[in-house]
Design a protein around this motif. Structure first.
Motif: not given
Length: 142
Positions: A20-31, A33-42
């Motif tokens: 779950l952590i690996i999938i979450s991390g890869l998803t966060l890094r891949r998507f 910025y496209a989801a308009d999350l702030p730089f700090f969060i990504v």
């Protein structure tokens, strides 16, 4: 419940958490910025998840190889690994820099040293430690 069943359940929970952590991390890094999350969060959310992954991976491997070790010891080892990997970013050789330019190299080793990454790793390790089923199990034993 007998101890073998408890250990197997904890091992399965750690494996599920690791995936779950690996999938979450890869998803966060891949998507992220496209989801308009702030730089700090990504940026630091990924680092936090990476620190959590290091803790859970070590807990999973150590439990599989050596049986049991206190979760606090695993957290200390995870912090040492995270700091070492971050400090490794200060070391440059052509082959290592070439690896860092790959996706795997960027995800595993990163590219630029930052003290803030160490802070994010420590927070991720602390969160994984707090949620570790082995730690929670130990705290309920008489």
């Amino acid at each position: 419940m007998n101890s073998h069943k408890i250990i197997r359940r904890i091992h399965a929970q750690r494996l599920a958490a690791l995936l779950l952590i690996i999938i979450s991390g890869l998803t966060l890094r891949r998507f992220g910025y496209a989801a308009d999350l702030p730089f700090f969060i990504v940026k630091y959310g990924g680092s936090l998840l990476w620190g959590s992954m290091v803790y859970v991976l070590l807990a999973f491997i150590i439990a599989g190889l050596f049986g049991s070790i206190r979760p606090a010891g695993i957290a200390l080892m995870a912090l040492c690994v995270a700091i070492t990997v971050e400090l490794l970013r200060l070391y440059h050789t052509p082959w290592l820099d070439a690896f860092r330019l790959t996706t795997a190299g960027a995800l595993l080793l990163g590219r630029v040293f930052s003290v803030w990454n160490i802070v994010a790793y420590a927070i991720g390790i602390a969160a994984a430690y707090a949620l570790d089923p082995a730690r929670r199990r130990l705290s309920f034993e008489p």
